[in-house]
Design a protein around this motif. Structure first.
Motif, PDB file in Angstrom:
ATOM      1  N   THR A   1     -23.068 -51.071  14.564  1.00 54.24           N
ATOM      2  CA  THR A   1     -23.970 -51.251  15.091  1.00 54.24           C
ATOM      3  C   THR A   1     -23.675 -52.039  16.458  1.00 54.24           C
ATOM      4  OG1 THR A   1     -23.959 -53.549  13.042  1.00 54.24           O
ATOM      5  CG2 THR A   1     -25.051 -54.608  14.277  1.00 54.24           C
ATOM      6  N   LEU A   2     -22.451 -52.145  16.879  1.00 59.14           N
ATOM      7  CA  LEU A   2     -22.135 -52.829  18.301  1.00 59.14           C
ATOM      8  C   LEU A   2     -22.863 -51.379  19.148  1.00 59.14           C
ATOM      9  CD1 LEU A   2     -19.485 -54.478  17.632  1.00 59.14           C
ATOM     10  CD2 LEU A   2     -20.757 -55.312  19.537  1.00 59.14           C
ATOM     11  N   ASP A   3     -22.788 -50.301  18.433  1.00 57.59           N
ATOM     12  CA  ASP A   3     -23.336 -49.183  19.218  1.00 57.59           C
ATOM     13  C   ASP A   3     -25.323 -49.067  19.241  1.00 57.59           C
ATOM     14  OD1 ASP A   3     -21.481 -47.664  19.576  1.00 57.59           O
ATOM     15  OD2 ASP A   3     -21.171 -46.726  17.317  1.00 57.59           O
ATOM     16  N   ILE A   4     -25.341 -49.482  18.405  1.00 55.68           N
ATOM     17  CA  ILE A   4     -26.507 -49.508  18.443  1.00 55.68           C
ATOM     18  C   ILE A   4     -27.074 -50.352  19.638  1.00 55.68           C
ATOM     19  CG2 ILE A   4     -28.737 -49.784  17.441  1.00 55.68           C
ATOM     20  CD1 ILE A   4     -27.666 -47.792  16.757  1.00 55.68           C
ATOM     21  N   LEU A   5     -26.377 -52.193  19.017  1.00 60.82           N
ATOM     22  CA  LEU A   5     -26.718 -53.076  20.702  1.00 60.82           C
ATOM     23  C   LEU A   5     -26.354 -51.771  21.931  1.00 60.82           C
ATOM     24  CD1 LEU A   5     -26.858 -56.153  21.147  1.00 60.82           C
ATOM     25  CD2 LEU A   5     -24.486 -56.442  20.734  1.00 60.82           C
ATOM     26  N   ALA A   6     -25.847 -51.677  21.766  1.00 50.40           N
ATOM     27  CA  ALA A   6     -25.184 -50.876  23.603  1.00 50.40           C
ATOM     28  C   ALA A   6     -25.932 -50.504  23.961  1.00 50.40           C
ATOM     29  CB  ALA A   6     -23.723 -50.512  23.448  1.00 50.40           C
ATOM     30  N   ASP A   7     -27.006 -49.489  22.690  1.00 49.81           N
ATOM     31  CA  ASP A   7     -27.748 -48.307  23.428  1.00 49.81           C
ATOM     32  C   ASP A   7     -29.127 -49.384  23.536  1.00 49.81           C
ATOM     33  OD1 ASP A   7     -29.157 -45.594  23.577  1.00 49.81           O
ATOM     34  OD2 ASP A   7     -30.565 -45.834  22.007  1.00 49.81           O
TER      35      ASP A   7
ATOM     36  N   ARG B   1     -39.125 -51.435  16.820  1.00 55.33           N
ATOM     37  CA  ARG B   1     -38.989 -49.961  17.685  1.00 55.33           C
ATOM     38  C   ARG B   1     -37.575 -49.797  17.865  1.00 55.33           C
ATOM     39  NH1 ARG B   1     -44.243 -48.605  21.220  1.00 55.33           N
ATOM     40  NH2 ARG B   1     -43.312 -46.305  21.921  1.00 55.33           N
ATOM     41  N   GLU B   2     -37.412 -51.063  19.008  1.00 52.14           N
ATOM     42  CA  GLU B   2     -36.273 -49.999  19.782  1.00 52.14           C
ATOM     43  C   GLU B   2     -34.977 -50.040  19.077  1.00 52.14           C
ATOM     44  OE1 GLU B   2     -35.341 -53.237  22.423  1.00 52.14           O
ATOM     45  OE2 GLU B   2     -35.328 -55.162  21.378  1.00 52.14           O
ATOM     46  N   THR B   3     -34.556 -50.334  17.600  1.00 54.60           N
ATOM     47  CA  THR B   3     -33.724 -50.624  16.552  1.00 54.60           C
ATOM     48  C   THR B   3     -33.867 -48.986  15.333  1.00 54.60           C
ATOM     49  OG1 THR B   3     -33.732 -53.230  15.891  1.00 54.60           O
ATOM     50  CG2 THR B   3     -32.265 -51.022  14.429  1.00 54.60           C
ATOM     51  N   GLN B   4     -35.107 -49.060  15.158  1.00 55.12           N
ATOM     52  CA  GLN B   4     -35.073 -47.179  15.020  1.00 55.12           C
ATOM     53  C   GLN B   4     -34.593 -46.152  15.736  1.00 55.12           C
ATOM     54  OE1 GLN B   4     -35.384 -47.256  11.707  1.00 55.12           O
ATOM     55  NE2 GLN B   4     -35.239 -45.070  12.119  1.00 55.12           N
ATOM     56  N   ARG B   5     -34.867 -46.729  17.114  1.00 53.69           N
ATOM     57  CA  ARG B   5     -35.394 -45.449  18.340  1.00 53.69           C
ATOM     58  C   ARG B   5     -34.130 -45.537  18.435  1.00 53.69           C
ATOM     59  NH1 ARG B   5     -33.562 -45.485  23.282  1.00 53.69           N
ATOM     60  NH2 ARG B   5     -33.689 -47.822  23.130  1.00 53.69           N
ATOM     61  N   SER B   6     -33.489 -46.373  18.331  1.00 49.14           N
ATOM     62  CA  SER B   6     -31.501 -45.696  18.684  1.00 49.14           C
ATOM     63  C   SER B   6     -30.501 -45.926  17.815  1.00 49.14           C
ATOM     64  CB  SER B   6     -30.862 -47.328  19.227  1.00 49.14           C
ATOM     65  OG  SER B   6     -29.618 -47.200  19.435  1.00 49.14           O
ATOM     66  N   LYS B   7     -31.572 -45.882  16.745  1.00 50.93           N
ATOM     67  CA  LYS B   7     -30.499 -45.237  15.605  1.00 50.93           C
ATOM     68  C   LYS B   7     -31.279 -43.708  15.314  1.00 50.93           C
ATOM     69  CE  LYS B   7     -31.269 -47.666  11.055  1.00 50.93           C
ATOM     70  NZ  LYS B   7     -31.732 -47.820  10.757  1.00 50.93           N
ATOM     71  N   ASN B   8     -32.651 -42.847  16.074  1.00 50.70           N
ATOM     72  CA  ASN B   8     -32.662 -41.651  16.017  1.00 50.70           C
ATOM     73  C   ASN B   8     -32.144 -40.865  17.314  1.00 50.70           C
ATOM     74  OD1 ASN B   8     -34.892 -41.944  13.619  1.00 50.70           O
ATOM     75  ND2 ASN B   8     -36.572 -42.620  14.576  1.00 50.70           N
ATOM     76  N   SER B   9     -31.614 -41.139  17.879  1.00 46.44           N
ATOM     77  CA  SER B   9     -31.070 -41.755  19.423  1.00 46.44           C
ATOM     78  C   SER B   9     -29.850 -40.624  18.493  1.00 46.44           C
ATOM     79  CB  SER B   9     -31.320 -42.026  20.231  1.00 46.44           C
ATOM     80  OG  SER B   9     -30.458 -41.503  21.288  1.00 46.44           O
ATOM     81  N   THR B  10     -28.614 -41.831  17.948  1.00 46.45           N
ATOM     82  CA  THR B  10     -28.065 -41.622  17.465  1.00 46.45           C
ATOM     83  C   THR B  10     -27.780 -40.505  16.899  1.00 46.45           C
ATOM     84  OG1 THR B  10     -27.426 -44.402  18.350  1.00 46.45           O
ATOM     85  CG2 THR B  10     -26.300 -42.727  16.362  1.00 46.45           C
ATOM     86  N   LYS B  11     -28.546 -39.882  15.473  1.00 45.19           N
ATOM     87  CA  LYS B  11     -28.488 -39.408  14.621  1.00 45.19           C
ATOM     88  C   LYS B  11     -28.877 -38.142  15.490  1.00 45.19           C
ATOM     89  CE  LYS B  11     -30.229 -37.021  10.728  1.00 45.19           C
ATOM     90  NZ  LYS B  11     -31.413 -37.062   9.147  1.00 45.19           N
TER      91      LYS B  11
END
Length: 448
Positions: free
Chosen positions: A285-291, A362-372
């Motif tokens: 979650t903190l990785d996503i928060l940082a992004d 939207r920004e949460t999903q964008r970050s998850k997509n980028s992470t994967k």
């Protein structure tokens, strides 16, 4: 996985389809001396990766005797009993191979990528320095590499703009006895004080087969690979048992501020909080928060501070989750004429917006997509830093399971916008470590 683009990619010896799982096949076994071995076949190109991790980094050192793990990153290339100095590089490069190594707080790793017909050579060289480095170690070699490391420290710390920041922040975050208090490279005083017997003792204890994990991945014949591994590694004696590093994750109860004058053109502010260790409850979650805060030009801090208000030159944020403790950091470089107090005020406002209103879907999903996407792109490579061999070793040494690819990705898929908001409230408090790095004679630019 819900929300990820519906695409198919063929990468090496595995296929990943969106909404499906990574299928990276491997075999794991151990030699009687405790060496863990992981084999992974990938016949897409005639290349083999040999990757070895030792579960030792600067966290295994002691105050007054720091920098040993990184010193051995250099010493391991200085020749062993049956391989002359420079022979490791020379033999592998003559074979068309590439090689490197690195040291961190929690591990040291070495890798070689070679044409598949030279696998035996790579295994022989790696085994000889594991089992027979000490007979070839001398005071001259130690002095030579100590000078090399000192020069590296001067280039990366003393003489590099903002180079002392991380070291200063670590000392502010952790008590002197904490294993993350000192930098991986060690201190000048400790490097100077290191005696040959101290260094030999460190090697004997930590660079033994029972504290190592070997991955052989790529265009291999598993039966032949096992034969060579047994031939070269099984005769190396087991070392003493190495205990886990155990310390409590520190808490941030007060704000600590410090200002450092440096030979820099622009002031820079580092805001740091204690967070969670690797694979802890809120690590992903903190990785996503940082992004969301600073992961590119669409991130909140970049848009507000760099683009809209034009008070920052650049901004970064990241979650650094290590084996026994983690930290979350925001780093902002000011535009000319802007004080770090003004920058901190604006960062606080953006963090408060996230804490109060949360992130959007939207920004949460964008970050998850980028992470994967970034995760999968790394796996296109069988060797090197971050490739499949390296990831298998990382999961094996630090997670206890080399096949944790899907478990790792699942952590990010589960993250929701509500999780991001909760983590922002929990971790990004008013109590923080605040380091101001300002140009010489410009302390008025510090964050107060």
């Amino acid at each position: 996985m819900k929300g990820f683009p519906l695409i198919m990619m063929l990468i090496g010896a595995f296929t990943v389809v969106a909404n499906s799982q990574l299928n990276i096949k491997y075999e794991k076994y151990s030699l009687p001396n405790g060496l863990q071995v992981i084999l992974h076949e990938d016949h897409s190109v005639p290349i083999v990766a040999v990757n070895i991790w030792y579960h030792v980094g600067s966290a295994r050192e002691k105050p007054g005797r720091t920098g040993f793990a990184h010193l051995f990153e250099h010493m391991m290339f200085q020749g062993s009993q049956n391989v002359a100095k420079g022979g490791h590089f020379g033999n592998l490069q003559d074979a068309g191979g590439s090689l490197n190594g690195s040291t961190a707080n929690d591990r040291t790793n070495y890798w070689e990528n070679v044409p598949s017909q030279f696998l035996e050579l790579a295994l022989y060289l790696e085994a000889d320095r594991m089992g027979y480095l000490l007979p070839a170690m001398s005071q001259d070699k130690l002095d030579n590499q100590r000078d090399v490391v000192k020069n590296e420290r001067r280039q990366s710390y003393e003489n590099r703009p903002y180079g002392r920041a991380d070291e200063t922040i670590a000392a502010m975050l952790y008590e002197p006895s904490h294993p993350y208090n000192w930098p991986v490279i060690g201190s000048m005083a400790d490097l100077s004080a290191a005696a040959l017997d101290d260094v030999k003792e460190f090697f004997t204890f930590y660079y033994a087969p029972n504290n190592a994990s070997l991955v052989v991945a790529g265009d291999i014949n598993p039966a032949q690979a096992k034969e060579w591994i047994a031939k070269y590694f099984s005769g190396i004696p087991r070392g003493k048992d190495v205990q886990k590093v155990t310390v409590n994750q520190p808490k941030q109860n007060v704000t600590k501020r410090q200002t450092m004058e440096d030979r820099v053109q622009l002031p820079r502010l580092y805001l740091t909080w204690h967070s969670t260790p690797q694979s802890g409850e809120d690590d992903a979650t903190l990785d996503i928060l940082a992004d969301i805060l600073a992961g590119g030009k669409n991130s909140r801090l970049y848009k507000s501070l760099v683009y809209d208000k034009q008070i920052a030159q650049n901004v970064n944020a990241y979650q650094d989750s290590r084996e026994v403790a983690g930290l979350f950091q925001v780093e902002i470089t000011a535009k000319p004429g802007v004080t770090l107090s003004d920058l901190e005020k604006n960062v606080n406002e953006e963090i408060a917006k996230l804490q109060e209103g949360g992130s959007t879907e939207r920004e949460t999903q964008r970050s998850k997509n980028s992470t994967k996407a970034n995760f999968v792109y790394r796996l296109q490579f069988v060797g090197g830093f971050g490739g499949k061999a390296d990831q298998l070793n990382r999961y094996n040494v630090l997670w206890g399971d080399p096949g944790s690819f899907n478990k790792d990705l699942a952590r990010y898929e589960k993250v929701t916008a509500a999780d991001v908001q909760r983590a922002a409230k929990k971790y990004l408090s008013k109590e923080r470590i605040a380091l101001s790095v300002v140009p010489m004679g410009k302390k008025e630019l510090e964050a107060k």
